[in-house]
Scaffold this active site. Structure first.
Site, PDB file in Angstrom:
ATOM      1  N   SER A 205       0.880  -1.168   0.000  1.00  0.00           N
ATOM      2  CA  SER A 205       0.000   0.000   0.000  1.00  0.00           C
ATOM      3  C   SER A 205       0.909   1.207   0.000  1.00  0.00           C
ATOM      4  O   SER A 205       2.066   1.138   0.446  1.00  0.00           O
ATOM      5  CB  SER A 205      -0.890   0.036   1.252  1.00  0.00           C
ATOM      6  OG  SER A 205      -1.446   1.321   1.447  1.00  0.00           O
TER       7      SER A 205
ATOM      8  N   TYR B  56      -2.377   0.807  10.831  1.00  0.00           N
ATOM      9  CA  TYR B  56      -2.280   0.117   9.545  1.00  0.00           C
ATOM     10  C   TYR B  56      -0.979   0.507   8.842  1.00  0.00           C
ATOM     11  O   TYR B  56      -0.242  -0.362   8.350  1.00  0.00           O
ATOM     12  CB  TYR B  56      -3.495   0.492   8.694  1.00  0.00           C
ATOM     13  CG  TYR B  56      -3.473   0.001   7.269  1.00  0.00           C
ATOM     14  CD1 TYR B  56      -3.777  -1.323   6.968  1.00  0.00           C
ATOM     15  CD2 TYR B  56      -3.167   0.870   6.218  1.00  0.00           C
ATOM     16  CE1 TYR B  56      -3.785  -1.768   5.653  1.00  0.00           C
ATOM     17  CE2 TYR B  56      -3.175   0.425   4.902  1.00  0.00           C
ATOM     18  CZ  TYR B  56      -3.486  -0.892   4.624  1.00  0.00           C
ATOM     19  OH  TYR B  56      -3.485  -1.328   3.329  1.00  0.00           O
TER      20      TYR B  56
END
Length: 275
Positions: free
Chosen positions: A136, A149
């Site tokens: 990501s 995260y």
């Protein structure tokens, strides 16, 4: 069609969303694909239109990862392992309890480490193979609202690049580790986040389809690179912010305002209602 794949591909978190799209893209590119997920029934349904080959896998279980790697290796060698399984939590870091923080780190970071090491145990012995870790853009820059995260994804980037360097120092030239760092992807992970202010960072750029990212993953599987961002310009943008942390903190209100605007645009596109 490119040259035949060197062995089997394993994809984790493949029951739906990006994982299923990656499995489909690899299958179309000639890879025999073993789809894995913690939901054995869902992953079996996802595997049906492809090879029909699936297994239940909780990536937090390193022994289970080793079993899957051995099974894949038994069918012509293990050519590719894609660590896609991941979970997203949003909100300020102090709002998450210890079990939540631990679960995010165990799935996103330690789970990917388990898969990587299980794959490398086979690949180092056979002399070739490729691990692709789906990270990501949050692995390249601290994402406000997605701090825990992002921390798990930063850990995965460091682990991946460091492991690649260790492989080269140990003389393993045919074994590769790559990080795939996409912008926000319109998958079930974000479907219920359109009115979540903590998820605004995922809507600041180009909201991607899983198929677009999957196609890039399939190309990366054939031509390894240490880090690939999708789209490329977003990778350059977030790396600049990462290099200027003071500016990134000052710009956070503007960045999140852009993200909230992106959420509204996506809500209009999908016809989603306010809850």
């Amino acid at each position: 069609m490119t040259k035949p794949a060197l062995g089997t591909a394993v994809v984790t978190g493949a029951a739906g969303g990006l994982g299923r799209a990656i499995a489909a893209a690899l299958h179309a590119d000639g890879w025999p694909v073993l789809l894995t997920d913690h939901d054995d029934q869902a992953v079996a349904r996802a595997a049906g239109p492809l090879s029909g080959w699936s297994r239940r896998l909780d990536v937090r279980d390193e022994d289970a990862c080793a079993v899957v790697a051995a099974e894949a290796a038994g069918r012509g060698g293990l050519g590719l392992w894609v660590n896609n399984a991941g979970i997203l939590v949003t909100g300020p870091s102090w709002e998450h309890d210890a079990p939540t923080r631990r679960r995010v780190m165990e799935v996103n970071a330690l789970g990917a480490m388990n898969g990587t090491l299980a794959a490398l145990a086979v690949m180092r012995e056979q002399g070739h193979g490729h691990v692709v870790n789906v990270v990501s853009l949050a692995g390249l820059v601290a994402a406000p609202g997605e701090t825990v995260y992002a921390a798990s994804k930063h850990a995965l980037v460091a682990f991946s690049i460091g492991t690649l360097a260790d492989l080269r120092l140990a003389g393993h030239r045919g074994v590769h580790v790559s990080c795939l760092c996409p912008d926000g992807i319109w998958t079930p992970m974000l479907h219920d986040r359109l009115d979540d202010p903590g998820a605004a960072a995922s809507f600041t750029g180009t909201l991607l389809t899983p198929e677009r990212v999957a196609r890039r993953a399939a190309r990366l599987a054939r031509r390894p690179r240490p880090v690939v961002s999708v789209p490329r310009w977003r990778g350059a943008q977030v790396r600049l912010l990462d290099a200027l942390p003071g500016a990134a903190v000052r710009l956070a209100p503007l960045i999140l305002a852009a993200g909230r605007a992106g959420q509204r645009r996506q809500r209009r596109r999908t016809g989603a209602n306010w809850r």
